[in-house]
Design a protein around this motif. Structure first.
Motif, PDB file in Angstrom:
ATOM      1  N   ASP A  99       0.991  -1.187   0.403  1.00  0.00           N
ATOM      2  CA  ASP A  99       0.537  -0.488   0.154  1.00  0.00           C
ATOM      3  C   ASP A  99       0.947   1.032  -0.016  1.00  0.00           C
ATOM      4  OD1 ASP A  99      -0.322   1.156   2.901  1.00  0.00           O
ATOM      5  OD2 ASP A  99      -0.552  -1.048   3.271  1.00  0.00           O
ATOM      6  N   ALA A 100       0.364   2.805  -0.452  1.00  0.00           N
ATOM      7  CA  ALA A 100       1.116   3.553  -0.441  1.00  0.00           C
ATOM      8  C   ALA A 100       0.757   4.365   0.764  1.00  0.00           C
ATOM      9  CB  ALA A 100       0.651   4.252  -1.905  1.00  0.00           C
ATOM     10  N   GLY A 101      -0.034   4.413   1.962  1.00  0.00           N
ATOM     11  CA  GLY A 101       0.108   4.747   3.312  1.00  0.00           C
ATOM     12  C   GLY A 101      -1.646   5.273   3.047  1.00  0.00           C
ATOM     13  N   LYS A 112      -9.559   7.975   7.529  1.00  0.00           N
ATOM     14  CA  LYS A 112      -8.360   8.411   6.334  1.00  0.00           C
ATOM     15  C   LYS A 112      -8.347   7.036   4.832  1.00  0.00           C
ATOM     16  CE  LYS A 112      -4.635  10.702   9.064  1.00  0.00           C
ATOM     17  NZ  LYS A 112      -4.249  11.698   8.610  1.00  0.00           N
ATOM     18  N   ILE A 113      -7.518   6.843   4.199  1.00  0.00           N
ATOM     19  CA  ILE A 113      -8.163   5.748   3.108  1.00  0.00           C
ATOM     20  C   ILE A 113      -7.000   5.520   2.889  1.00  0.00           C
ATOM     21  CG2 ILE A 113      -8.485   8.155   1.152  1.00  0.00           C
ATOM     22  CD1 ILE A 113     -10.154   4.221   1.356  1.00  0.00           C
ATOM     23  N   THR A 114      -6.730   4.643   2.298  1.00  0.00           N
ATOM     24  CA  THR A 114      -5.740   3.868   2.180  1.00  0.00           C
ATOM     25  C   THR A 114      -5.487   3.746   1.147  1.00  0.00           C
ATOM     26  OG1 THR A 114      -5.032   2.465   3.958  1.00  0.00           O
ATOM     27  CG2 THR A 114      -3.743   1.907   2.254  1.00  0.00           C
ATOM     28  N   GLU A 115      -4.571   4.271   0.487  1.00  0.00           N
ATOM     29  CA  GLU A 115      -4.125   4.707  -0.806  1.00  0.00           C
ATOM     30  C   GLU A 115      -2.575   3.540  -1.909  1.00  0.00           C
ATOM     31  OE1 GLU A 115      -2.855   8.626  -2.091  1.00  0.00           O
ATOM     32  OE2 GLU A 115      -5.177   9.482  -1.634  1.00  0.00           O
ATOM     33  N   GLY A 116      -2.609   3.400  -2.859  1.00  0.00           N
ATOM     34  CA  GLY A 116      -2.439   2.832  -4.376  1.00  0.00           C
ATOM     35  C   GLY A 116      -2.469   1.196  -4.633  1.00  0.00           C
ATOM     36  N   LEU A 117      -3.922   1.509  -5.306  1.00  0.00           N
ATOM     37  CA  LEU A 117      -4.162   0.470  -5.926  1.00  0.00           C
ATOM     38  C   LEU A 117      -3.711   0.055  -7.708  1.00  0.00           C
ATOM     39  CD1 LEU A 117      -8.025   0.397  -4.942  1.00  0.00           C
ATOM     40  CD2 LEU A 117      -6.409  -1.686  -4.349  1.00  0.00           C
ATOM     41  N   ASP A 118      -3.618   2.016  -7.924  1.00  0.00           N
ATOM     42  CA  ASP A 118      -3.128   2.216  -9.117  1.00  0.00           C
ATOM     43  C   ASP A 118      -1.803   1.858  -9.601  1.00  0.00           C
ATOM     44  OD1 ASP A 118      -5.028   3.688  -9.993  1.00  0.00           O
ATOM     45  OD2 ASP A 118      -4.385   5.730  -9.165  1.00  0.00           O
ATOM     46  N   TRP A 137      -1.436  -5.598   3.441  1.00  0.00           N
ATOM     47  CA  TRP A 137      -2.029  -3.520   2.868  1.00  0.00           C
ATOM     48  C   TRP A 137      -2.573  -3.583   4.238  1.00  0.00           C
ATOM     49  CZ3 TRP A 137      -3.360  -0.821  -1.953  1.00  0.00           C
ATOM     50  CH2 TRP A 137      -4.095   0.012  -1.316  1.00  0.00           C
ATOM     51  N   ARG A 138      -2.441  -2.085   4.951  1.00  0.00           N
ATOM     52  CA  ARG A 138      -2.804  -2.005   6.078  1.00  0.00           C
ATOM     53  C   ARG A 138      -3.729  -1.126   5.655  1.00  0.00           C
ATOM     54  NH1 ARG A 138      -0.972   2.188   9.546  1.00  0.00           N
ATOM     55  NH2 ARG A 138      -1.901   2.213  11.620  1.00  0.00           N
TER      56      ARG A 138
END
Length: 340
Positions: A99-101, A112-118, A137-138
């Motif tokens: 994940d991108a945090g 908060k929302i965790t990004e990184g799917l792209d 993925w957190r």
């Protein structure tokens, strides 16, 4: 996707009373921990510290898998040997945080929302080529006045499920981490309520995304009162509440649950895990294990302090904490172990 390989990998990660070592701290988080004990915040010092961890003698006796960050999976020992090769050669499976945090969620103050799917599909293929066998993925859920909102819970659960589907497609076991933070003054009962709702939502989304539960590991929080809550329940009360919550929300098809430590002290995290694997073990359809970061690493970091002369003592502390948690998986941990 090879379903049987995913199932076998997931089972191996929670077999033989072992657990996961989370060493996937982001660079800012790692630097903050270094700063607290006076260690220079450089890439070379981070590399040196991680080499200390992965070369700890006997670590594979208690640790089945190590979760790495993007920086760490590309690093090497001082002699040029890739970290992934060192880890795999010791019998520990390499894993990767993808994940991108957690970022501020638009329209949802304090959530908060965790990004990184792209681009995740392509990144996963790269990590497989580097030797990763599982991923993490957190998602971050905050308890506060009128939060978490339903929108926040659903958005994070869907992201976790989409990540898990992509992992299985790539041949990686997804470690699904929905963390209800222990910050704040909420009661244990409130944490129970939120954790149950979050877990129900996560597994509903995993089902909708056609994720094979036999090839998944769950990495949840324990059910705990907030750090500033006046009432702090006993070890046994925490263990009982956590097990009841999990029994209500986690399907038996999941092979293992690997708790995060979430800011608990090393000793409390071990004691609470031990209580769950003691008198409550006959009620458990899944393995209850650990995926600790600070609760295993912190004593070693405090001893090392960036000094080569302290490496052996730091490794002994790391080995000890891993061994304590293996004992907790058996329901055999006790305070006397801390004196040994």
């Amino acid at each position: 996707m090879n379903a049987q390989e995913l199932i076998d990998t997931a089972k191996k990660l929670v077999a033989s009373d072992k657990g996961l070592l989370a060493m996937d701290e982001s660079t800012p988080t790692c630097n903050k921990r270094f700063a607290k004990v006076g260690i220079p915040q450089t890439e070379e010092m981070r590399r040196t510290y991680r080499e200390l961890i992965i070369t700890t003698p006997g670590l594979n006796e208690s640790i089945s898998g190590a979760i790495l960050s993007d920086e760490t999976i590309h690093q090497q020992k001082k002699d040029g040997t890739p970290f992934v090769e060192v880890i795999a050669a010791s019998g520990i499976m390499p894993g990767i945080k993808v994940d991108a945090g957690a970022k501020d969620m638009a329209g949802h103050p304090e959530e908060k929302i965790t990004e990184g799917l792209d681009g995740l599909r392509e990144r996963l293929l790269e990590y497989v080529q580097l030797g990763a066998r599982f991923a993490k993925w957190r998602a971050v859920i905050v308890i506060g006045d009128s939060i978490p909102s339903r929108g926040c819970i659903e958005a994070n659960a869907q992201a976790l499920a989409r990540y898990a589907g992509l992992c299985q497609e790539a041949g990686l076991v997804p470690v699904v981490e929905p963390e209800v933070l222990m910050d704040g003054g909420h009661t244990l009962e409130r944490c129970f309520q939120v954790t149950e709702e979050v877990l129900h939502t996560v597994f509903d989304q995993l089902y909708r995304q056609r994720v094979m539960l036999e090839g998944v590991l769950l990495k949840p929080n324990m059910v705990l009162p907030g750090l500033s809550c006046p009432k702090q329940e006993t070890v046994d009360e925490v263990a009982d509440a956590t097990v009841i919550c999990l029994l209500r929300a986690v399907p038996a098809a999941v092979p293992g649950i690997t708790f995060l430590s979430g800011g608990q002290s090393s000793e409390l995290a071990s004691a609470r895990l031990n209580a769950m694997n003691g008198s409550l073990k006959s009620r458990l359809p899944w393995a209850l294990s650990f995926s600790f970061a600070r609760a295993i690493q912190q004593p070693a970091l405090d001893i090392w302090q960036g000094d080569e002369a302290n490496v052996l003592a730091a490794q002994q502390a790391l080995y000890h904490r891993a061994k304590c948690n293996k004992a907790a998986r058996r329901g055999e941990y006790n305070a006397a172990m801390e004196q040994s």
